[in-house]
Write an enzyme that holds these catalytic residues in place. Structure first.
Site, short mmCIF file in Angstrom:
data_model
loop_
_atom_site.label_atom_id
_atom_site.label_comp_id
_atom_site.label_asym_id
_atom_site.label_seq_id
_atom_site.Cartn_x
_atom_site.Cartn_y
_atom_site.Cartn_z
N CYS A 38 0.84 -1.19 0.00
CA CYS A 38 0.00 0.00 0.00
C CYS A 38 0.88 1.25 0.00
CB CYS A 38 -0.84 -0.02 1.27
SG CYS A 38 -1.95 1.38 1.45
N THR A 40 0.68 3.47 2.11
CA THR A 40 1.07 3.62 3.51
C THR A 40 2.42 2.95 3.78
OG1 THR A 40 -1.26 3.59 4.15
CG2 THR A 40 0.33 3.09 5.89
N HIS A 43 5.22 4.99 2.37
CA HIS A 43 5.55 6.13 3.24
C HIS A 43 6.44 5.68 4.39
CE1 HIS A 43 2.96 9.15 1.43
NE2 HIS A 43 1.94 8.32 1.44
N CYS A 96 -16.13 4.24 22.43
CA CYS A 96 -16.51 5.63 22.17
C CYS A 96 -17.96 5.69 21.69
CB CYS A 96 -15.57 6.27 21.14
SG CYS A 96 -15.77 5.64 19.47
N CYS A 107 -14.90 5.49 14.62
CA CYS A 107 -14.21 5.47 15.92
C CYS A 107 -13.14 6.54 15.97
CB CYS A 107 -13.57 4.10 16.15
SG CYS A 107 -12.61 4.02 17.68
N ASP A 195 -5.58 11.15 -14.55
CA ASP A 195 -4.26 10.93 -13.95
C ASP A 195 -3.25 11.58 -14.88
OD1 ASP A 195 -3.45 8.74 -11.57
OD2 ASP A 195 -1.78 9.32 -12.86
N LEU A 262 -11.37 10.60 -0.67
CA LEU A 262 -10.53 9.60 0.00
C LEU A 262 -9.06 10.00 -0.02
CD1 LEU A 262 -10.60 6.52 1.16
CD2 LEU A 262 -9.60 5.99 -1.05
N ILE A 286 -13.80 10.40 3.47
CA ILE A 286 -13.93 8.94 3.60
C ILE A 286 -12.63 8.39 4.16
CG2 ILE A 286 -14.36 6.77 2.41
CD1 ILE A 286 -16.71 8.57 2.08
ZN LIG Z 1 -3.63 -0.15 2.22
ZN LIG Z 2 -14.34 3.79 19.23
#
Ligand SMILES: [Zn+2]
Ligand SMILES: [Zn+2]
Length: 342
Positions: A38, A40, A43, A96, A107, A195, A262, A286
């Site tokens: 990903c 992520t 990074h 929560c 959350c 793109d 997103l 999102i």
């Molecule tokens: Zn991912």
């Molecule tokens: Zn929560």
């Protein structure tokens, strides 16, 4: 067991021997088969400003996976050893206001698998049973490995009604491409995706986009003319996090248009708020997937014939992780798979 570890607070990743994860009575131990790389993870490998504030070392990376259940805790019901499973990578607090109301995706204390706790780039991963999704129908293992980002695409694409609508997607990374496929499948009339990478635009065409537009050479207004649109797009899916993409999108929406966003911007930026007001545009952020409505939708979309195979463009054994990460970091690739069985 072998695992890909962010061992030091500096650029790089390290393939290391680490202890198998410990499990409690409510947990599931999963033998990892395949994982997806990903943004992520990229990074965290490059150790940019976001990663430095989000991750403490040492940390096992990875949140996109499919595996086989190896063991279940004494309190776990309805999940059996041998089941093929993926995992929801957001672990929520359960306490929560939103969690208690059943809106777990909202959350405020979400912990990310492979970011805030040890992840799935390993021979085994452990998760609470409430984060495990059992694949009860036949599913391609590469596709099952990318259910997490597929869920981002489904959550974003299905946020607003699409049937008969004209949809603009800015950003043809893997999630944008999957969102294009979902939007077409769900009944959108036109799906335009933008793109600046020709190879990614080509993947988007294969995935079913009506028009894949290189915005380094063409304006989105040209796409509108080509498709005969007169008043702009009804639904926008912002997948790039880029200021210019968001501005282009706002400029090309119809009055009353709806934008699901997103893409995560790297910093604050300006948009024409007066236009958002006078065009009466809705913008919704999102993050993640709805637990587990999105997961249900993913499963039935695949059962109903949604084809995601164009988005997967590479597969490597886990020992070749450097080459796999390098390929994932190019602007050309779709989704890159790491196989933990070879
Ligand atoms: Zn991912
Ligand atoms: Zn929560």
């Amino acid at each position: 067991m072998k695992a890909l570890v962010k061992q030091h607070a500096e650029p790089g990743l390290w393939l290391q021997d680490v202890p198998e994860p410990e499990t409690g009575p409510g947990d599931v131990l999963i033998k990892v088969l395949r994982t997806g790389i990903c943004g992520t993870d990229l990074h965290i490998r490059s150790w940019d400003a976001w990663a430095r504030q989000a991750v403490t070392t040492p940390r096992v990376l990875g949140h996109e996976f499919v595996g086989e259940v190896a063991a279940v805790g004494s309190d776990v019901q309805d999940i059996e050893v041998g089941d093929t499973v993926s995992g929801e990578g957001h672990l929520v607090c359960g306490k929560c206001r939103n969690c208690l109301a059943g809106r777990r995706h909202l959350c405020r204390s979400t912990v990310g698998l492979g970011v805030g706790r040890d992840g799935a780039f390993a021979e085994y991963v452990a998760l609470p049973a409430s984060n495990v999704w059992v694949h009860r129908t036949q599913v391609d293992l590469d596709i099952a490995a990318i259910f997490d980002p597929f869920g981002n695409a489904v959550h974003t694409a299905l946020t607003f009604p699409l049937v008969g609508e004209d949809v603009l997607i800015t950003g043809a990374g893997p999630i944008g491409i999957m969102a294009a496929a979902v939007a077409r499948h769900a009944g959108a009339r036109n799906v335009v995706i933008t793109d600046v990478s020709e190879s990614r635009l080509e993947l988007a065409r294969k995935a079913g986009a009506t028009l894949a537009l290189n915005v380094s050479a063409h304006g989105i207004d040209e796409a509108q003319r080509q498709l005969g649109l007169k008043e702009g797009f009804d639904v926008g899916l912002e997948m790039s996090g880029r200021p210019e993409a968001m501005r282009d999108m706002v400029d090309n929406m119809t009055h009353g248009g709806r934008i699901a966003m997103l893409g995560l911007p790297a910093q604050e930026f300006a948009v024409d708020w007066a236009k958002i007001v006078t065009s009466m545009i809705t913008v919704k952020g999102i993050y993640g997937r709805e637990m587990y409505e999105t997961w249900y939708a993913m499963t039935v979309l695949l059962e109903a014939g949604l084809d995601l195979t164009p988005v997967i463009t590479g597969s490597y054994g886990f020992r070749d992780f450097e080459a796999a990460f390098d390929e994932a970091a190019t602007a050309r690739s779709g989704k890159i798979i790491l196989d933990w069985t070879r």
